[in-house]
Design a protein around this motif. Structure first.
Motif, PDB file in Angstrom:
ATOM      1  N   GLN A   1      92.013   5.324   5.325  1.00 21.11           N
ATOM      2  CA  GLN A   1      92.644   4.830   6.548  1.00 21.11           C
ATOM      3  C   GLN A   1      91.719   3.874   7.300  1.00 21.11           C
ATOM      4  O   GLN A   1      92.154   2.837   7.827  1.00 21.11           O
ATOM      5  CB  GLN A   1      93.018   6.005   7.451  1.00 21.11           C
ATOM      6  CG  GLN A   1      94.126   6.884   6.929  1.00 21.11           C
ATOM      7  CD  GLN A   1      94.437   8.014   7.883  1.00 21.11           C
ATOM      8  OE1 GLN A   1      94.625   7.792   9.083  1.00 21.11           O
ATOM      9  NE2 GLN A   1      94.493   9.234   7.371  1.00 21.11           N
TER      10      GLN A   1
ATOM     11  N   GLU B   1      91.503   0.585   5.492  1.00 16.82           N
ATOM     12  CA  GLU B   1      92.738  -0.174   5.724  1.00 16.82           C
ATOM     13  C   GLU B   1      92.660  -0.911   7.063  1.00 16.82           C
ATOM     14  O   GLU B   1      93.044  -2.082   7.170  1.00 16.82           O
ATOM     15  CB  GLU B   1      93.942   0.767   5.693  1.00 16.82           C
ATOM     16  CG  GLU B   1      95.278   0.060   5.854  1.00 16.82           C
ATOM     17  CD  GLU B   1      96.462   1.001   5.766  1.00 16.82           C
ATOM     18  OE1 GLU B   1      97.563   0.598   6.151  1.00 16.82           O
ATOM     19  OE2 GLU B   1      96.265   2.157   5.300  1.00 16.82           O
ATOM     20  N   ALA B   2      92.132  -0.216   8.081  1.00 20.26           N
ATOM     21  CA  ALA B   2      91.952  -0.858   9.386  1.00 20.26           C
ATOM     22  C   ALA B   2      90.899  -1.965   9.301  1.00 20.26           C
ATOM     23  O   ALA B   2      91.043  -3.030   9.923  1.00 20.26           O
ATOM     24  CB  ALA B   2      91.544   0.185  10.427  1.00 20.26           C
TER      25      ALA B   2
ATOM     26  N   ASN C   1      90.273  -3.801   6.717  1.00 19.68           N
ATOM     27  CA  ASN C   1      90.853  -4.950   6.015  1.00 19.68           C
ATOM     28  C   ASN C   1      91.831  -5.746   6.870  1.00 19.68           C
ATOM     29  O   ASN C   1      92.107  -6.907   6.571  1.00 19.68           O
ATOM     30  CB  ASN C   1      91.541  -4.500   4.731  1.00 19.68           C
ATOM     31  CG  ASN C   1      90.562  -4.195   3.612  1.00 19.68           C
ATOM     32  OD1 ASN C   1      90.771  -3.286   2.814  1.00 19.68           O
ATOM     33  ND2 ASN C   1      89.465  -4.953   3.535  1.00 19.68           N
ATOM     34  N   GLU C   2      92.331  -5.145   7.923  1.00 19.35           N
ATOM     35  CA  GLU C   2      93.163  -5.909   8.845  1.00 19.35           C
ATOM     36  C   GLU C   2      92.336  -6.994   9.533  1.00 19.35           C
ATOM     37  O   GLU C   2      92.845  -8.063   9.881  1.00 19.35           O
ATOM     38  CB  GLU C   2      93.796  -4.984   9.886  1.00 19.35           C
ATOM     39  CG  GLU C   2      94.870  -4.060   9.309  1.00 19.35           C
ATOM     40  CD  GLU C   2      95.488  -3.169  10.357  1.00 19.35           C
ATOM     41  OE1 GLU C   2      95.173  -3.360  11.561  1.00 19.35           O
ATOM     42  OE2 GLU C   2      96.277  -2.270   9.994  1.00 19.35           O
ATOM     43  N   GLU C   3      91.059  -6.701   9.735  1.00 20.38           N
ATOM     44  CA  GLU C   3      90.172  -7.678  10.371  1.00 20.38           C
ATOM     45  C   GLU C   3      89.419  -8.513   9.344  1.00 20.38           C
ATOM     46  O   GLU C   3      89.116  -9.676   9.589  1.00 20.38           O
ATOM     47  CB  GLU C   3      89.182  -6.956  11.287  1.00 20.38           C
ATOM     48  CG  GLU C   3      88.330  -7.921  12.093  1.00 20.38           C
ATOM     49  CD  GLU C   3      87.562  -7.221  13.196  1.00 20.38           C
ATOM     50  OE1 GLU C   3      86.754  -7.889  13.834  1.00 20.38           O
ATOM     51  OE2 GLU C   3      87.780  -6.006  13.392  1.00 20.38           O
ATOM     52  N   TYR C   4      89.135  -7.919   8.199  1.00 20.96           N
ATOM     53  CA  TYR C   4      88.373  -8.608   7.147  1.00 20.96           C
ATOM     54  C   TYR C   4      89.173  -8.536   5.834  1.00 20.96           C
ATOM     55  O   TYR C   4      88.798  -7.812   4.911  1.00 20.96           O
ATOM     56  CB  TYR C   4      87.001  -7.967   6.970  1.00 20.96           C
ATOM     57  CG  TYR C   4      86.188  -7.957   8.238  1.00 20.96           C
ATOM     58  CD1 TYR C   4      85.473  -9.076   8.638  1.00 20.96           C
ATOM     59  CD2 TYR C   4      86.162  -6.823   9.053  1.00 20.96           C
ATOM     60  CE1 TYR C   4      84.741  -9.075   9.810  1.00 20.96           C
ATOM     61  CE2 TYR C   4      85.435  -6.818  10.231  1.00 20.96           C
ATOM     62  CZ  TYR C   4      84.730  -7.945  10.603  1.00 20.96           C
ATOM     63  OH  TYR C   4      84.013  -7.950  11.769  1.00 20.96           O
ATOM     64  N   PRO C   5      90.252  -9.277   5.736  1.00 22.03           N
ATOM     65  CA  PRO C   5      91.131  -9.177   4.563  1.00 22.03           C
ATOM     66  C   PRO C   5      90.484  -9.656   3.266  1.00 22.03           C
ATOM     67  O   PRO C   5      90.972  -9.321   2.186  1.00 22.03           O
ATOM     68  CB  PRO C   5      92.329 -10.052   4.940  1.00 22.03           C
ATOM     69  CG  PRO C   5      91.800 -11.007   5.971  1.00 22.03           C
ATOM     70  CD  PRO C   5      90.780 -10.229   6.737  1.00 22.03           C
TER      71      PRO C   5
ATOM     72  N   THR D   1      87.108  -6.709  -0.155  1.00 20.26           N
ATOM     73  CA  THR D   1      87.713  -5.576  -0.858  1.00 20.26           C
ATOM     74  C   THR D   1      86.691  -4.448  -0.965  1.00 20.26           C
ATOM     75  O   THR D   1      85.541  -4.674  -1.355  1.00 20.26           O
ATOM     76  CB  THR D   1      88.160  -5.993  -2.268  1.00 20.26           C
ATOM     77  OG1 THR D   1      89.131  -7.042  -2.152  1.00 20.26           O
ATOM     78  CG2 THR D   1      88.765  -4.823  -3.028  1.00 20.26           C
TER      79      THR D   1
ATOM     80  N   SER E   1      83.235   1.079  15.245  1.00 18.45           N
ATOM     81  CA  SER E   1      84.584   0.659  15.627  1.00 18.45           C
ATOM     82  C   SER E   1      85.377   1.796  16.266  1.00 18.45           C
ATOM     83  O   SER E   1      85.257   2.958  15.872  1.00 18.45           O
ATOM     84  CB  SER E   1      85.342   0.148  14.401  1.00 18.45           C
ATOM     85  OG  SER E   1      85.649   1.208  13.521  1.00 18.45           O
TER      86      SER E   1
ATOM     87  N   GLU F   1      88.388   2.245  15.772  1.00 16.44           N
ATOM     88  CA  GLU F   1      89.259   2.738  14.715  1.00 16.44           C
ATOM     89  C   GLU F   1      88.600   3.882  13.939  1.00 16.44           C
ATOM     90  O   GLU F   1      89.249   4.876  13.593  1.00 16.44           O
ATOM     91  CB  GLU F   1      89.616   1.599  13.749  1.00 16.44           C
ATOM     92  CG  GLU F   1      90.500   0.529  14.363  1.00 16.44           C
ATOM     93  CD  GLU F   1      89.703  -0.606  14.981  1.00 16.44           C
ATOM     94  OE1 GLU F   1      90.261  -1.698  15.147  1.00 16.44           O
ATOM     95  OE2 GLU F   1      88.514  -0.396  15.314  1.00 16.44           O
TER      96      GLU F   1
END
Length: 433
Positions: free
Chosen positions: A62, A65-66, A68-72, A75, A341, A343
Motif C-alpha cells: 500500500q 502504491e502511494a 508510485n503516485e508521486e514517483y511513477p 518501480t 511521508s 502516507e
C-alpha cells in the motif's frame, strides 16, 4: 513535500574486508562539476526487502502504491522473509555482492554491515532528498557508525515496566509507585505474599542485560565504548547479579515454571504482575493474555540515581541502502518516503513500532496501546539520554549468553562468581574474534 530535483553531494564508500562480507561503493550520475543529479523522469527499478509476514507485506504494498503516485517512474520490487531467514539471505547476498537496493534493517547488524562497506553513506542526502526536520537529532544519530549515517530509524521503543492492573486488583496491591531497584523487589514480594503465590510479582530481572545496562547508564557508562571495548568490570556485574538473590528466593517466578511457559513469559501467561521489557511489546502481551485482560499499565523502570540519563530510544527497525545500488538518489527517495511521508504513517501505523518521524507519527491512527506507548515515551523525556554506540559485532551472542547464565542462576546450578567468570570469558572471545 521535498523536491525531487534537489542537487546533492556524494561520497565514496570504502570496501570492507572483515568476515566473509565484501562491499564496494555505489555510483550515481554526476554533472561535470561533480554534483550528483536525480532525473525524476528516468525509469528506475529498485529491489527492496523486509522481514515480516503477510500483514506487513500488504502494508508495504500500500505504501509503495502511494509512493508510485508521486514517483511513477520508480518501480519497486519487494520481497520478505521471517526474521531468521531474512538475515541468512542477506549474509549470502553480502558475500556475493548482491544486496537489495533498499533494506529494512536491524540494529544488531548495523555495525557489521557498515564497517564492511556494505551500506551507503546517507549523509550526502540528509536535509535534501531525506528530510531531517521531522527527525530529532537523537534519532538520526542512532544510525551513525564511524561518523557515517548508514541507516535511518523508522520507529522507536524504550525500556519500560509493564504491570497488569487486573492481577494487581486480584492480589489487592497497588501499582508500583516508583523507587529504586530494592523498592521494586520489595513491591514484587508484596504481590507474591498477598496472593499466596498464585500470582508472582515478577521475574528475576537480573537475567536481562538491558536491566544491567540501565543501571550502568545511571553511572554515566554505556556497556561498551565506541571502540567496542567492555565498559564495566567484574565487580559491576557481580553486584548486579547479586541483586537477583532476593527475587530467586521465592519472590519471582521460579525458573522451572518460566522454562515450562516458553515461548510465553510469566507476564503474558498471566502468572506475573510485572515485566521489564521494550515498550512495544504491549500489543503482543494483550493478545497472549486473551479474554478478560483489556488493559496494561506502562510506567518507568526503577531509578538507580535521580536525574540520570539512564534510558534511551532504540530503533525498532531502520531503513538502509546498499552501497552497490546503481540508483542511490532514487533509493534515498524511497527511504525518505518510507520514514517521513504522512502516507507511511497512516498506512503502517505502529506495525513497525512508534513512528520516529513527526510527520509520520502525526498521520498515524494510534490504537489505545500505541497511544499509551507514545504517552509513555513522552513521560520519560527527562530520563532519555543519547543512545549508546551501535551494538558491537557479536552483541546478540552476548545478550543470549547473559540470558542463559541468568537461567543457570535461577536454577541454582551456578554461583554468581562463576557466572561472572563465564560471561567475561565469553565476552573476551566475542570481542577478540
Amino acid at each position: 513535500m521535498f523536491s525531487k530535483k534537489r542537487a546533492l553531494a556524494t561520497a565514496a564508500i570504502a570496501a570492507g574486508a572483515a568476515l566473509v562480507l565484501a562491499g564496494c561503493a555505489g555510483g550515481s550520475s554526476e554533472t561535470p562539476g561533480g554534483t550528483p543529479t536525480f532525473d525524476p523522469d528516468e525509469k528506475v527499478t529498485l529491489n527492496m526487502s523486509f522481514w515480516g509476514n503477510d500483514v506487513r507485506a500488504d502494508l508495504y504494498n500500500q505504501v509503495i502504491e502511494a509512493f508510485n503516485e508521486e514517483y511513477p517512474n520508480i518501480t519497486v520490487n519487494t520481497s520478505f522473509l521471517a526474521f531468521p531467514e531474512y538475515w541468512e539471505k542477506r549474509q549470502t547476498e553480502a558475500a556475493g555482492g548482491g544486496l537489495p537496493d533498499v533494506m529494512q534493517f536491524d540494529y544488531s547488524y548495523l555495525r557489521q554491515y557498515s564497517e564492511n562497506g556494505l551500506l551507503l553513506d546517507l549523509d550526502p542526502y540528509l536535509g535534501g532528498i531525506i528530510e531531517t526536520d521531522p527527525l530529532p537529532e537523537n534519532i538520526l544519530s542512532i544510525g551513525v557508525v564511524d561518523d557515517k549515517t548508514t541507516a535511518i530509524p523508522t520507529s522507536t521503543n524504550a525500556w519500560g515496566l509493564y504491570t497488569n492492573p487486573k492481577l494487581l486488583e486480584e492480589a489487592g496491591v497497588d501499582d508500583f509507585a516508583g523507587g529504586d531497584w530494592e523498592d521494586y523487589t520489595d513491591w514484587m514480594g508484596e504481590i507474591t505474599d498477598a496472593s499466596g503465590g498464585a500470582i508472582y510479582g515478577g521475574t528475576d530481572y537480573t537475567g536481562r542485560i538491558q536491566n544491567f545496562e540501565v543501571q550502568q547508564r545511571a553511572k554515566g557508562e554505556d556497556l561498551f565504548t565506541e571502540d567496542g571495548e567492555a565498559n564495566f568490570t567484574k565487580d559491576d556485574l557481580k553486584e548486579f547479579w547479586e541483586q537477583g538473590d532476593a527475587t530467586r528466593d521465592g519472590i519471582g517466578l521460579p525458573a522451572q515454571k518460566a522454562e515450562e511457559l516458553l515461548p510465553l513469559s510469566g507476564f503474558d501467561a498471566g502468572l506475573t504482575a510485572s515485566e521489564l521489557t521494550w515498550d512495544n511489546f504491549g500489543a503482543g502481551y494483550l493478545a497472549n493474555l486473551g479474554e478478560g485482560f483489556t488493559e496494561l499499565n506502562l510506567i518507568a523502570p526503577p531509578v538507580t540515581e535521580e536525574g540520570a540519563k539512564d534510558l534511551y530510544l532504540k530503533p525498532s527497525m531502520l531503513e538502509a541502502v546498499s552501497a552497490k545500488t546503481k540508483h542511490p538518489e532514487a533509493a534515498a527517495t524511497l527511504v525518505n518516503f518510507l520514514i517521513n511521508s504522512p502516507e507511511s504513517g497512516e498506512i503502517f501505523g505502529t506495525n513497525r513500532g512508534l513512528p520516529a518521524s513527526e510527520t509520520a507519527l502525526e498521520a498515524a491512527n494510534l490504537d489505545p496501546i500505541s497511544q499509551q506507548i507514545k504517552d509513555y515515551e513522552a513521560s520519560i523525556s527527562d530520563r532519555l539520554g543519547d543512545a549508546p554506540p551501535v551494538p558491537i559485532n557479536g552483541y546478540g551472542t552476548l545478550e543470549q549468553k547473559f540470558l542463559e547464565i541468568g537461567k543457570e542462576l535461577g536454577f541454582g546450578t551456578m554461583s554468581v562468581d562463576d557466572a561472572v567468570d563465564q560471561f567475561f570469558s565469553e565476552m573476551d572471545v566475542v570481542l577478540n574474534q
